[in-house]
Write a protein that holds these residues in place. Structure first.
Motif, mmCIF file in Angstrom:
data_model
loop_
_atom_site.group_PDB
_atom_site.id
_atom_site.type_symbol
_atom_site.label_atom_id
_atom_site.label_comp_id
_atom_site.label_asym_id
_atom_site.label_seq_id
_atom_site.Cartn_x
_atom_site.Cartn_y
_atom_site.Cartn_z
ATOM 1 N N HIS A 11 7.520 -68.120 56.473
ATOM 2 C CA HIS A 11 7.760 -66.949 55.637
ATOM 3 C C HIS A 11 6.514 -66.747 54.789
ATOM 4 C CE1 HIS A 11 9.732 -70.549 53.788
ATOM 5 N NE2 HIS A 11 8.824 -70.280 52.867
ATOM 6 N N GLY A 12 6.394 -65.596 54.176
ATOM 7 C CA GLY A 12 5.200 -65.289 53.400
ATOM 8 C C GLY A 12 4.898 -66.344 52.348
ATOM 9 N N ARG A 13 3.671 -66.801 52.296
ATOM 10 C CA ARG A 13 3.158 -67.825 51.383
ATOM 11 C C ARG A 13 3.672 -69.222 51.681
ATOM 12 N NH1 ARG A 13 4.194 -67.361 45.929
ATOM 13 N NH2 ARG A 13 5.977 -65.998 46.248
ATOM 14 N N GLY A 14 4.456 -69.380 52.728
ATOM 15 C CA GLY A 14 4.813 -70.709 53.207
ATOM 16 C C GLY A 14 5.411 -71.610 52.151
ATOM 17 N N LEU A 15 4.890 -72.827 52.070
ATOM 18 C CA LEU A 15 5.420 -73.844 51.160
ATOM 19 C C LEU A 15 5.427 -73.357 49.716
ATOM 20 C CD1 LEU A 15 6.391 -76.728 50.523
ATOM 21 C CD2 LEU A 15 3.980 -77.429 50.478
ATOM 22 N N GLU A 16 4.413 -72.616 49.328
ATOM 23 C CA GLU A 16 4.340 -72.121 47.951
ATOM 24 C C GLU A 16 5.589 -71.313 47.598
ATOM 25 O OE1 GLU A 16 1.765 -68.580 46.073
ATOM 26 O OE2 GLU A 16 0.547 -70.346 46.541
ATOM 27 N N ALA B 229 -0.498 -61.115 47.205
ATOM 28 C CA ALA B 229 -1.884 -60.654 47.273
ATOM 29 C C ALA B 229 -2.848 -61.778 46.902
ATOM 30 C CB ALA B 229 -2.085 -59.458 46.351
ATOM 31 N N ALA B 230 -2.497 -62.560 45.887
ATOM 32 C CA ALA B 230 -3.361 -63.671 45.479
ATOM 33 C C ALA B 230 -3.440 -64.732 46.568
ATOM 34 C CB ALA B 230 -2.845 -64.271 44.174
ATOM 35 N N PHE B 231 -2.313 -65.002 47.218
ATOM 36 C CA PHE B 231 -2.292 -65.986 48.295
ATOM 37 C C PHE B 231 -3.189 -65.538 49.443
ATOM 38 C CE2 PHE B 231 -0.616 -67.871 52.177
ATOM 39 C CZ PHE B 231 -0.391 -69.192 51.815
ATOM 40 N N THR B 232 -3.107 -64.261 49.808
ATOM 41 C CA THR B 232 -3.943 -63.721 50.881
ATOM 42 C C THR B 232 -5.417 -63.848 50.522
ATOM 43 O OG1 THR B 232 -2.227 -62.177 51.592
ATOM 44 C CG2 THR B 232 -4.481 -61.654 52.212
ATOM 45 N N ALA B 233 -5.754 -63.549 49.267
ATOM 46 C CA ALA B 233 -7.150 -63.644 48.841
ATOM 47 C C ALA B 233 -7.654 -65.086 48.912
ATOM 48 C CB ALA B 233 -7.292 -63.099 47.422
ATOM 49 N N PRO C 62 -7.173 -72.508 56.771
ATOM 50 C CA PRO C 62 -6.222 -71.744 55.961
ATOM 51 C C PRO C 62 -5.017 -72.612 55.611
ATOM 52 C CG PRO C 62 -6.066 -71.105 58.260
ATOM 53 C CD PRO C 62 -7.253 -72.024 58.155
ATOM 54 N N PRO C 63 -4.297 -72.247 54.540
ATOM 55 C CA PRO C 63 -3.177 -73.079 54.085
ATOM 56 C C PRO C 63 -1.883 -72.855 54.856
ATOM 57 C CG PRO C 63 -3.445 -71.218 52.637
ATOM 58 C CD PRO C 63 -4.566 -71.130 53.647
ATOM 59 N N PHE C 64 -1.882 -71.927 55.796
ATOM 60 C CA PHE C 64 -0.632 -71.466 56.386
ATOM 61 C C PHE C 64 -0.852 -71.187 57.872
ATOM 62 C CE2 PHE C 64 2.450 -67.708 56.711
ATOM 63 C CZ PHE C 64 3.572 -68.517 56.787
ATOM 64 N N HIS C 65 -0.200 -71.980 58.747
ATOM 65 C CA HIS C 65 -0.384 -71.842 60.188
ATOM 66 C C HIS C 65 0.882 -71.385 60.912
ATOM 67 C CE1 HIS C 65 -4.149 -74.043 59.716
ATOM 68 N NE2 HIS C 65 -3.497 -74.998 59.094
ATOM 69 N N GLY D 289 0.202 -56.697 57.465
ATOM 70 C CA GLY D 289 0.962 -57.042 56.270
ATOM 71 C C GLY D 289 0.139 -56.896 54.998
ATOM 72 N N ALA D 290 -1.106 -57.336 55.033
ATOM 73 C CA ALA D 290 -1.968 -57.228 53.853
ATOM 74 C C ALA D 290 -2.202 -55.767 53.488
ATOM 75 C CB ALA D 290 -3.293 -57.940 54.114
ATOM 76 N N ARG D 291 -2.441 -54.929 54.487
ATOM 77 C CA ARG D 291 -2.656 -53.497 54.213
ATOM 78 C C ARG D 291 -1.382 -52.838 53.695
ATOM 79 N NH1 ARG D 291 -5.691 -53.753 59.110
ATOM 80 N NH2 ARG D 291 -3.856 -52.999 60.261
ATOM 81 N N ASP D 292 -0.247 -53.167 54.298
ATOM 82 C CA ASP D 292 1.012 -52.549 53.881
ATOM 83 C C ASP D 292 1.402 -52.976 52.467
ATOM 84 O OD1 ASP D 292 1.150 -51.261 56.285
ATOM 85 O OD2 ASP D 292 2.797 -52.464 57.096
#
Length: 275
Positions: free
Chosen positions: A45-50, A220-224, A236-239, A256-259
């Motif tokens: 799921h988005g941002r995984g473990l975080e 957004a911060a996670f993506t950056a 990357p932190p998420f596979h 997803g990042a653009r949306d």
């Protein structure tokens, strides 16, 4: 939710084989991974473990509690909850291959005494009324058209006063998402709801909203951060999306990042209680 198009989106066979190869490439023994080593792969799921940690921080299950993971995937959140709180966790997922891999990984980390997985439909769960002390669902309901039925079924299997945390992608104000996404290749199997409609449906099903927020800034911060790691030549932190979707994952992530930036999707996190 019984539509085979949905389970087919997530399962193409040989998932365990692909996971073992990815673990080995990271220098991890595929036969004896730790919960920490699995974390970049098994929180789908988005941002995984975080994000799983944030959901867990909203609640405090006791070791005697029995909690439900609705849409349990390959079991990362269930193993996290069981390890952190010592509670029992039952997961249910529509995708048979996910359940098979979840059971194998749970055996590998030695948690079979606390965690089990059922293959089934979240709209007709094979559990008795008032079976669970709490429940969570992370990025699952985007594939479910009848959300009212989902929330009623979750309420049915929860004890009065039990907590429910819902983390999902909601419909933003700026139009439909761009496909493919991690949850759907086309609009045919994508069913987003606005945050307001989600609140109304939960209330109608017998829940009281305790806390609700959107997590767009965190996403957004996670993506950056992930992009910065990749730019530096680091991992990357998420596979997990790559594990499930292979080469299509890159396009899904970019969409997803653009949306997210455009306001087409809004990640939300809701804590509520059954009454």
């Amino acid at each position: 939710m019984t539509d085979e198009r949905i389970s087919g989106h997530y399962s193409s066979g040989k998932l365990m084989e692909r996971l073992r190869a990815l673990l080995a490439a990271e220098g991890i023994n595929p036969d004896h991974p730790t919960v920490e080593q699995l974390a970049p792969f098994d929180h789908f799921h988005g941002r995984g473990l975080e994000a799983t940690q944030e959901v867990a921080n909203l609640v405090a299950p006791a070791s005697a509690d029995h909690i439900l993971d609705v849409g349990s995937g390959i079991g990362g959140p269930a193993r996290y909850f069981a390890r952190r709180f010592g509670c029992r966790v039952t997961g249910i997922d529509l995708t048979a291959e996910f359940c098979e891999v979840a059971r194998a990984l749970t055996r590998a980390v030695g948690f079979t005494d606390r965690i089990s997985f059922e293959q089934g439909d979240a709209l007709t769960m094979p559990f008795a009324d008032a079976s669970f002390d709490g429940a969570y669902s992370m990025n699952v309901s985007m594939n479910i058209a009848d959300k009212a039925a989902l929330y009623r079924e979750v309420r049915r299997v929860l004890k009065p006063g039990a907590w429910f945390v819902l983390a999902e992608i909601a419909q933003g104000p700026e139009g439909a998402p761009t496909y493919p996404t991690p949850w759907a290749r086309t609009a045919e199997t994508s069913f987003l709801s606005t945050p307001g409609a989600t609140h109304d449906a939960l209330a109608a099903a017998g829940f009281t909203i305790v806390k609700s927020r959107d997590t767009a800034a965190e996403a957004a911060a996670f993506t950056a951060r992930a992009r910065a790691l990749i730019a530096r030549g680091e991992k990357p932190p998420f596979h997990a999306v790559y594990l499930i979707h292979g080469d299509l994952a890159r396009e899904m992530a970019a969409n997803g990042a653009r949306d997210l930036a455009a306001g087409k999707i809004i990640p939300i996190e809701i804590l509520c209680r059954a009454h």
